[in-house]
Design a protein around this motif. Sequence first.
Motif, PDB file in Angstrom:
ATOM      1  N   ARG A 187      33.798  38.086  30.766  1.00 32.04           N
ATOM      2  CA  ARG A 187      32.757  37.786  31.754  1.00 32.04           C
ATOM      3  C   ARG A 187      33.345  37.322  33.092  1.00 32.04           C
ATOM      4  N   GLY A 188      34.612  37.550  33.275  1.00 31.89           N
ATOM      5  CA  GLY A 188      35.248  37.142  34.519  1.00 31.89           C
ATOM      6  C   GLY A 188      36.312  36.085  34.273  1.00 31.89           C
ATOM      7  N   ARG A 189      37.263  36.033  35.155  1.00 28.30           N
ATOM      8  CA  ARG A 189      38.353  35.054  35.009  1.00 28.30           C
ATOM      9  C   ARG A 189      37.836  33.639  35.192  1.00 28.30           C
ATOM     10  N   GLY A 190      38.200  32.779  34.253  1.00 27.19           N
ATOM     11  CA  GLY A 190      37.760  31.400  34.317  1.00 27.19           C
ATOM     12  C   GLY A 190      36.375  31.163  33.768  1.00 27.19           C
ATOM     13  N   VAL A 191      35.731  32.224  33.287  1.00 26.51           N
ATOM     14  CA  VAL A 191      34.389  32.108  32.714  1.00 26.51           C
ATOM     15  C   VAL A 191      34.492  32.269  31.207  1.00 26.51           C
ATOM     16  N   GLY A 192      33.887  31.375  30.473  1.00 23.75           N
ATOM     17  CA  GLY A 192      33.956  31.443  29.022  1.00 23.75           C
ATOM     18  C   GLY A 192      33.336  32.709  28.477  1.00 23.75           C
ATOM     19  N   ALA A 193      33.918  33.251  27.419  1.00 22.62           N
ATOM     20  CA  ALA A 193      33.400  34.445  26.752  1.00 22.62           C
ATOM     21  C   ALA A 193      32.928  34.080  25.357  1.00 22.62           C
ATOM     22  N   SER A 194      32.088  34.946  24.808  1.00 23.81           N
ATOM     23  CA  SER A 194      31.543  34.660  23.479  1.00 23.81           C
ATOM     24  C   SER A 194      32.481  35.080  22.354  1.00 23.81           C
TER      25      SER A 194
END
Length: 230
Positions: A187-194
Amino acid sequence: MRSPAAGPVAPLPALLALLLGVLGALLAGCGDDDPWALDRPVPAASGTVAPGFLGGVAAPHPESTVTPRAGTWDAVSPGPGYRVVLLSYGDDEPSRVLASAVRAWAADEDVALKEITPDDAHDVVPSITEAMDLRPDLIVSAGNDLIEALAVVSAHHLDQQFLVVGAELPEPTGNVTAADWAGASFRGRGVGASSVYDPATFTPERAARAVRAGVAAVLSGHTGIVIWLD
């Protein structure tokens, strides 16, 4: 002294009609014969998603995730002349697998497909703009390196439908649908993913299912959500 006539002279109206015909043919030849340049409504889709596509949810709210039952998207196909732009970026194997899946789906469904690939990171936003300028019915994104730019651009162009395969946007607007799975939820760099990113999960079979399920969601009006595949 008057020269002898070389032959019968065409009446003026007939000669004028001939000249106008030639001129019309020349102008037609100079025109843009690209069917993408013509305005027309989005072709109506054929078929509907089967019960269970929304995972038991009657009307998923924006940004929600649904897990469709396998095969519930199989009966949905785009209408004749449906226009798609494949926006792909990345030399990694997952990006190539996703792009190939989109091409194969377009060929199977006889979809009008154009492709745009940014030259480098600085060309990503201009490439998204170029894709929108083509006025496609759908822009399909393949490649994690497109996500940050898509998150910004798509929110300002709500009249353009986007489908992200193999990733998702952190806060999608109603015009952005995603189709991904465990191992493909960037979901983007630095953004948590599921889920933890796993390139090995990007198989041709799974990518093909993601494209078909994602397109079925868009064609059925279930946009702005995440289609999660097992």
